[in-house]
Scaffold this motif. Structure first.
Motif, PDB file in Angstrom:
ATOM      1  N   PRO A  53       0.822  -1.224   0.000  1.00 38.21           N
ATOM      2  CA  PRO A  53       0.000   0.000   0.000  1.00 38.21           C
ATOM      3  C   PRO A  53       0.848   1.263   0.000  1.00 38.21           C
ATOM      4  CG  PRO A  53      -0.806  -1.586   1.623  1.00 38.21           C
ATOM      5  CD  PRO A  53       0.522  -2.092   1.152  1.00 38.21           C
ATOM      6  N   VAL A  54       0.556   2.166  -0.949  1.00 39.87           N
ATOM      7  CA  VAL A  54       1.266   3.444  -1.069  1.00 39.87           C
ATOM      8  C   VAL A  54       0.255   4.513  -1.443  1.00 39.87           C
ATOM      9  CG1 VAL A  54       3.510   2.450  -1.719  1.00 39.87           C
ATOM     10  CG2 VAL A  54       1.807   2.952  -3.490  1.00 39.87           C
ATOM     11  N   GLY A  55       0.648   5.778  -1.243  1.00 32.32           N
ATOM     12  CA  GLY A  55      -0.162   6.898  -1.702  1.00 32.32           C
ATOM     13  C   GLY A  55      -1.506   7.031  -1.024  1.00 32.32           C
ATOM     14  N   TYR A  56      -1.595   6.738   0.260  1.00 33.53           N
ATOM     15  CA  TYR A  56      -2.865   6.805   0.968  1.00 33.53           C
ATOM     16  C   TYR A  56      -2.627   7.395   2.353  1.00 33.53           C
ATOM     17  CZ  TYR A  56      -1.397   3.057   4.065  1.00 33.53           C
ATOM     18  OH  TYR A  56      -0.728   2.324   5.013  1.00 33.53           O
ATOM     19  N   GLU A  57      -3.736   7.729   3.006  1.00 34.03           N
ATOM     20  CA  GLU A  57      -3.706   8.106   4.407  1.00 34.03           C
ATOM     21  C   GLU A  57      -4.975   7.583   5.088  1.00 34.03           C
ATOM     22  OE1 GLU A  57      -3.582  12.323   4.720  1.00 34.03           O
ATOM     23  OE2 GLU A  57      -5.728  12.587   4.306  1.00 34.03           O
ATOM     24  N   LEU A  58      -4.882   7.302   6.357  1.00 33.35           N
ATOM     25  CA  LEU A  58      -6.015   6.794   7.116  1.00 33.35           C
ATOM     26  C   LEU A  58      -6.759   7.949   7.773  1.00 33.35           C
ATOM     27  CD1 LEU A  58      -4.471   3.626   8.825  1.00 33.35           C
ATOM     28  CD2 LEU A  58      -5.988   3.708   6.844  1.00 33.35           C
ATOM     29  N   ARG A  59      -8.063   8.001   7.494  1.00 36.37           N
ATOM     30  CA  ARG A  59      -8.926   9.001   8.134  1.00 36.37           C
ATOM     31  C   ARG A  59     -10.162   8.287   8.664  1.00 36.37           C
ATOM     32  NH1 ARG A  59      -7.808  12.291   3.395  1.00 36.37           N
ATOM     33  NH2 ARG A  59      -9.965  11.996   2.668  1.00 36.37           N
ATOM     34  N   ASP A  60     -10.361   8.376   9.966  1.00 32.14           N
ATOM     35  CA  ASP A  60     -11.476   7.704  10.631  1.00 32.14           C
ATOM     36  C   ASP A  60     -11.464   6.208  10.360  1.00 32.14           C
ATOM     37  OD1 ASP A  60     -12.398  10.177  11.566  1.00 32.14           O
ATOM     38  OD2 ASP A  60     -13.539  10.521   9.705  1.00 32.14           O
ATOM     39  N   GLY A  61     -10.273   5.635  10.351  1.00 34.28           N
ATOM     40  CA  GLY A  61     -10.156   4.201  10.151  1.00 34.28           C
ATOM     41  C   GLY A  61     -10.393   3.724   8.734  1.00 34.28           C
ATOM     42  N   VAL A  62     -10.394   4.632   7.755  1.00 29.33           N
ATOM     43  CA  VAL A  62     -10.624   4.286   6.358  1.00 29.33           C
ATOM     44  C   VAL A  62      -9.487   4.854   5.522  1.00 29.33           C
ATOM     45  CG1 VAL A  62     -12.159   4.552   4.375  1.00 29.33           C
ATOM     46  CG2 VAL A  62     -13.121   4.222   6.658  1.00 29.33           C
TER      47      VAL A  62
END
Length: 416
Positions: free
Chosen positions: A153-162
């Protein structure tokens, strides 16, 4: 039985069968492009007959392959709602692009190619087949983009567990993507080449009247397979570096494995974070088959002498070797996917948290239903493929010139 195990068995069954269709489709369409391009450039009617013959087999495999793909798509909504909810914002983007490419562009080009015989100019008709091939490669590319994100996994961020996509370019530069895509394409070319060579060898063993025609397709198939197996091994071994860095626990572990397991234990709780032994077994047998298929190179000098072909031994070897690339494709899928366990998205989403909250009874019923449906599609494909392949290239239905219109009946006057 456990719902998680049943869900995994169901997904393994559907994706395995569909992947075999994809490998044949991607390999055959590349060979078709070469055959029709040669016909347009040279005007040789032998290439036209080969294009019609192999195009007919390609269409059979494509149509039933699309049906297996539609069945497989139900997996995400039915059995893996946790995956859709947690990483759908990232994972869904390349899948949506692939759907547009495969189900709209590729199918449109293919339909126009099928019904465009003797209605379109040769150049336009050939351009349509090039469009089919390019969109097929684009479809495979976007599928590998999605799969590579699950691997690393790349290029993402976790917001509110998603997980939310923050850098689309990171998906395209994923270190586990490039060599994996090349490996899949080369494996498809190897499969298509061996299939063409095996069907041609079978016709030559039967002493069909079209000896020269199938000798040509035999040579094309074996040359393609020989070149492809070299690429398969090259891309395959080149993956060990980036995959080992992205997944330290894969393939018996790598540097930083212990520290990573300690981090996972703190985040997700204690558990067995080592992948199943089946992944290493699949990898080992896949490498063995790849090395064995390198013997295709030994057949090439022999096939340019007709008297050696008539000895039948090289033809039997080619025919018997047909299951090997299919087995290697499945083993490669096992090595890549099982080696990611116990994760759906490596280090991000455990498999047990991705499965839908469905009881074992319902999961078992869907497993049986999907298996029977896909089994029926696979059998239908095999029967139709074998039946049309056995008919030979005398006058395939695909591309057959339209029958001349009957002459109008002139009225006869009766004189009293």
């Amino acid at each position: 039985m456990d719902s998680l195990l049943l869900a995994r068995l169901q997904f393994a069954t559907t994706t395995s069968l569909h992947f075999l269709f994809v490998a044949v489709t991607l390999g055959l369409v590349t060979l078709l492009v070469g055959l029709q391009t040669a016909w347009v450039l040279t005007g040789n009617p032998a290439y036209e007959r080969l294009t019609r013959f192999w195009g007919q087999l390609y269409v059979i495999n494509y149509v039933l392959g699309i049906a297996t793909g539609i069945v497989m798509e139900f997996q995400f909504g039915l059995n893996w709602s946790g995956l859709s909810r947690y990483v759908g914002n990232v994972f869904g983007a390349p899948l949506a692009i692939e759907t547009l490419v495969a189900f709209f562009l590729e199918s449109t080009f293919l339909g126009m190619w099928i019904f465009g015989w003797h209605r379109l100019r040769r150049g336009v008709h050939l351009a349509l087949l090039w469009g089919v091939a390019l969109t097929a490669y684009a479809s495979a590319f976007w599928i590998m983009v999605a799969n590579s994100w699950l691997q690393h996994p790349v290029g993402y961020e976790l917001r509110d567990g998603v997980a939310h996509l923050t850098d689309f370019g990171a998906l395209l530069t994923n270190p586990t993507l490039g060599m994996a895509f090349g490996h899949v394409v080369a494996a498809a070319l190897l499969t298509g080449g061996m299939l063409m060579a095996a069907v041609s060898a079978w016709h030559l063993l039967r002493r069909t009247p079209d000896f020269a025609l199938f000798r040509t397709s035999l040579r094309i198939g074996l040359v393609t397979a020989a070149l492809a197996v070299s690429l398969v091994l090259g891309f395959g071994f080149a993956q060990f570096g980036p995959v080992g860095q992205a997944q330290p626990t894969k393939f018996s572990g790598g540097a930083g494995r212990d520290a990573l397991v300690t981090e996972w234990t703190a985040r997700f709780g204690p558990g067995d974070y080592a992948p199943p032994v089946l992944a290493d077994v699949g990898l080992g047998f896949m490498i063995m088959i790849g090395m064995l298929l390198c013997c295709v190179w030994l057949l090439l000098p022999l096939l340019w002498r007709d008297w050696i072909i008539r000895l039948r031994v090289p033809l039997w070897i080619t025919l018997v070797a047909l299951p090997l690339p299919f087995a290697a494709v499945l083993l490669g899928w096992i090595a890549r996917e099982v080696g990611r366990q116990p994760w759906v998205a490596y280090g991000l989403l455990p498999t047990e948290r991705a499965v839908s909250p469905v009881g074992p009874g319902v999961m078992l019923a869907s497993l049986i239903g999907f298996t029977l449906l896909l089994g029926a599609l696979a059998v239908a494909n095999g029967v139709l493929f074998a039946r049309h392949a056995a008919r030979g290239a005398a006058d395939p239905p695909l591309g057959r010139p339209p029958a001349p219109a009957p002459e109008p009946v002139r009225p006869v006057s009766v004189l009293a």
